[in-house]
Write a protein that holds these residues in place. Structure first.
Motif, PDB file in Angstrom:
ATOM      1  N   SER A  60      78.471  28.571   6.806  1.00  0.00           N
ATOM      2  CA  SER A  60      79.150  29.224   7.852  1.00  0.00           C
ATOM      3  C   SER A  60      80.718  28.312   7.619  1.00  0.00           C
ATOM      4  O   SER A  60      80.718  27.293   7.100  1.00  0.00           O
ATOM      5  CB  SER A  60      78.949  29.427   9.343  1.00  0.00           C
ATOM      6  N   SER A  61      81.830  28.869   8.337  1.00  0.00           N
ATOM      7  CA  SER A  61      83.039  28.277   8.195  1.00  0.00           C
ATOM      8  C   SER A  61      83.041  27.082   8.987  1.00  0.00           C
ATOM      9  O   SER A  61      83.889  26.145   8.632  1.00  0.00           O
ATOM     10  CB  SER A  61      84.316  29.160   8.461  1.00  0.00           C
ATOM     11  N   THR A  62      82.349  26.653   9.787  1.00  0.00           N
ATOM     12  CA  THR A  62      82.133  25.514  10.673  1.00  0.00           C
ATOM     13  C   THR A  62      82.045  24.561   9.682  1.00  0.00           C
ATOM     14  O   THR A  62      82.336  23.285   9.802  1.00  0.00           O
ATOM     15  CB  THR A  62      81.304  25.582  11.912  1.00  0.00           C
ATOM     16  N   MET A  65      84.991  23.482   8.106  1.00  0.00           N
ATOM     17  CA  MET A  65      85.883  22.614   8.785  1.00  0.00           C
ATOM     18  C   MET A  65      85.224  21.327   8.941  1.00  0.00           C
ATOM     19  O   MET A  65      85.741  20.214   8.589  1.00  0.00           O
ATOM     20  CB  MET A  65      85.765  23.158  10.228  1.00  0.00           C
ATOM     21  N   PHE A  87      88.020  26.974  18.935  1.00  0.00           N
ATOM     22  CA  PHE A  87      87.912  26.357  17.678  1.00  0.00           C
ATOM     23  C   PHE A  87      88.659  25.255  17.466  1.00  0.00           C
ATOM     24  O   PHE A  87      88.467  24.212  16.691  1.00  0.00           O
ATOM     25  CB  PHE A  87      88.266  27.579  16.765  1.00  0.00           C
ATOM     26  N   ARG A  90      86.697  22.563  18.547  1.00  0.00           N
ATOM     27  CA  ARG A  90      85.787  22.285  17.616  1.00  0.00           C
ATOM     28  C   ARG A  90      86.261  21.069  16.325  1.00  0.00           C
ATOM     29  O   ARG A  90      85.354  20.156  15.903  1.00  0.00           O
ATOM     30  CB  ARG A  90      85.203  23.494  16.842  1.00  0.00           C
ATOM     31  N   ASN A 132      93.888  25.829  14.077  1.00  0.00           N
ATOM     32  CA  ASN A 132      93.197  27.130  13.553  1.00  0.00           C
ATOM     33  C   ASN A 132      94.411  28.483  13.861  1.00  0.00           C
ATOM     34  O   ASN A 132      94.943  28.447  14.789  1.00  0.00           O
ATOM     35  CB  ASN A 132      92.117  27.525  14.871  1.00  0.00           C
ATOM     36  N   ASP A 134      94.993  31.209  13.606  1.00  0.00           N
ATOM     37  CA  ASP A 134      94.336  32.373  14.730  1.00  0.00           C
ATOM     38  C   ASP A 134      93.484  31.523  15.393  1.00  0.00           C
ATOM     39  O   ASP A 134      92.212  31.586  15.013  1.00  0.00           O
ATOM     40  CB  ASP A 134      93.972  33.749  13.894  1.00  0.00           C
ATOM     41  N   THR A 136      90.883  32.125  17.279  1.00  0.00           N
ATOM     42  CA  THR A 136      90.229  33.618  17.686  1.00  0.00           C
ATOM     43  C   THR A 136      89.671  33.701  19.002  1.00  0.00           C
ATOM     44  O   THR A 136      89.305  34.789  19.223  1.00  0.00           O
ATOM     45  CB  THR A 136      89.115  33.678  16.331  1.00  0.00           C
ATOM     46  N   ASP A 161      92.719  26.149   9.460  1.00  0.00           N
ATOM     47  CA  ASP A 161      91.753  26.905   9.294  1.00  0.00           C
ATOM     48  C   ASP A 161      92.204  28.517   9.711  1.00  0.00           C
ATOM     49  O   ASP A 161      92.913  28.829  10.514  1.00  0.00           O
ATOM     50  CB  ASP A 161      90.776  26.624  10.793  1.00  0.00           C
ATOM     51  N   VAL A 163      90.414  30.911   8.826  1.00  0.00           N
ATOM     52  CA  VAL A 163      88.998  31.663   8.926  1.00  0.00           C
ATOM     53  C   VAL A 163      89.105  33.418   9.311  1.00  0.00           C
ATOM     54  O   VAL A 163      88.844  34.204   8.762  1.00  0.00           O
ATOM     55  CB  VAL A 163      88.007  31.106   9.711  1.00  0.00           C
ATOM     56  N   SER A 164      89.842  33.253  10.615  1.00  0.00           N
ATOM     57  CA  SER A 164      89.891  34.627  10.911  1.00  0.00           C
ATOM     58  C   SER A 164      91.412  35.440  10.752  1.00  0.00           C
ATOM     59  O   SER A 164      91.692  36.580  10.783  1.00  0.00           O
ATOM     60  CB  SER A 164      89.627  34.888  12.533  1.00  0.00           C
ATOM     61  N   GLN A 186      82.775  36.543   6.619  1.00  0.00           N
ATOM     62  CA  GLN A 186      82.495  37.652   7.724  1.00  0.00           C
ATOM     63  C   GLN A 186      83.502  37.831   8.499  1.00  0.00           C
ATOM     64  O   GLN A 186      83.460  38.789   9.403  1.00  0.00           O
ATOM     65  CB  GLN A 186      81.395  37.228   8.677  1.00  0.00           C
ATOM     66  N   LYS A 187      84.926  37.606   8.104  1.00  0.00           N
ATOM     67  CA  LYS A 187      86.000  38.000   9.264  1.00  0.00           C
ATOM     68  C   LYS A 187      86.795  39.249   8.592  1.00  0.00           C
ATOM     69  O   LYS A 187      86.209  40.086   7.988  1.00  0.00           O
ATOM     70  CB  LYS A 187      86.977  36.748   9.493  1.00  0.00           C
TER      71      LYS A 187
END
Ligand SMILES: *Cc1c(COP(=O)(O)O)cnc(C)c1O
Length: 357
Positions: A60-62, A65, A87, A90, A132, A134, A136, A161, A163-164, A186-187
């Protein structure tokens, strides 16, 4: 089911159909070619500078990161983390775990990052910046260009990041000067979860290939070496990489990244227009296209999520932690239409009539 969360999101019929097929063996020229095509389109859509490379990670994107923090920074660095939500937390947590010295630039929930605020950290001995684009959890979009200017001036290694925000908000990696950008399957890419992509500008390729990292799976130099022949060191999520290929081709056929970003932006505008008379407050000062964060004025946010799920077959995105009762989110990414927005807004209006909103 109507899914308005921010991931996983609704997939197109074509992407679902590919997901129903048998999984082929992957150490083949055919799969290598598919991977090369995926790389080419990711680099193009991110506006990555000449000589950039893409690392396809089965995590997953984590995980990406974490890979970025591990491969790009050491205890000799001092990293600034833009922290406006979960995020941002994170990234800070990842720096702490991996012994990378860091400071956070904390922002209130929903607060935009102003130039004045960022430049309070000017000339303070930082070597890198994590953001990040966005955030999210609140739906705030940061200005990648403005932050890029700050990084250039302070000679910071700049990790975005996205991701979204990738395929939902305009992002020009070459222009903003990002060294690394991260996204996931998955975004806005609207595929199942399981693959994350790290795009490395030449500066980042140089950095990760000239260092050693204490990890087998998160060794980006090894990933890039394998990718030279369109392969991965270990078995990737082959099925999802095939779905990503179908999806990238779909985007390409519909006019490319710009057209997709415009579509998501219109989806967001349509929703925000339709909820004007509902008792919600918008949370984000500079909202991203991918998601709208809402604070219900008279109701518990988590109860709205539960009611829509249990009674209407509609999924909005709940928030966690201390925002659980105060904020829920509505996504605009994935295979959604303006008619789908109408279905959701009518369900919310119905709740209001019943005295639940
Ligand atoms: C979804 C998301 C991630 C990663 O989430 P995973 O659950 O690890 O895929 C990271 N950053 C942002 C901004 C996100 O929206």
């Amino acid at each position: 089911m109507l899914n308005f969360t921010v991931g996983p999101v609704m997939c197109s019929e074509e992407v679902c159909a590919v997901g129903g097929e048998q999984i082929p063996y992957f150490r083949t020229p055919e799969f290598s070619e598919l991977m090369k095509e995926n790389e080419r389109l990711f680099l193009k859509y991110a506006h990555a500078p000449e000589g950039s490379r893409a690392a396809f990670m089965t995590n997953s994107s984590t995980g990406s990161m974490e890979a970025a923090v591990m491969n790009c920074f050491t205890e000799a660095d001092k990293v600034l983390v833009i922290d406006g939500g979960s995020f941002g937390h994170r990234f800070a947590e990842l720096c702490r775990i991996h012994g990378v010295p860091y400071e956070t630039l904390p922002l209130r929930c929903g607060q935009a990052l102003s130039e004045e605020r960022l430049y309070e950290y000017d000339g303070r001995g930082f070597t890198g910046l994590l953001v990040n684009i966005d955030e999210t959890s609140t739906g705030v979009l940061y200005d990648a260009e403005m932050i890029g200017g700050f990084c250039r001036q302070n000679r910071l290694f700049y990790v975005c990041d996205c991701v979204s925000s990738f395929l939902a908000d305009r992002f020009d990696m070459a222009h903003c000067g990002a060294d690394v950008m991260i996204t996931g399957s998955q975004k806005a890419l609207a595929c199942p979860p399981g693959i994350s992509v790290i795009i490395l500008a030449p500066s980042a390729v140089e950095r990760v290939t000239s260092r050693t990292v204490k990890s087998m799976y998160f060794n980006l130099a090894d990933v890039l070496r394998n990718m030279e022949r369109g392969q991965t060191p270990f078995t990737p999520a082959v099925g999802i990489l095939r779905q990503i290929n179908a999806r990238l081709r779909e985007i390409e056929a519909a006019g490319g990244a710009e057209a997709e970003i415009a579509r998501v932006a219109a989806q967001a505008r349509d929703f925000r227009e339709k909820i004007k008379d509902l008792p919600f407050e918008l949370v984000a000062e500079s909202p991203a296209n991918g998601v709208t964060s809402l604070h219900p004025l008279n109701a518990d946010a988590y109860e709205i999520f539960t009611y829509l799920k249990d009674n209407c077959g509609i999924w909005v995105c709940p928030n966690g932690g201390d925002m659980k009762s105060r904020v829920f989110r509505v996504g605009h990414i994935g295979h959604l239409t303006h008619e789908d927005n109408t279905v959701l807004v009518e369900a919310l209006e119905d709740m209001q009539e019943k005295g639940l909103l």
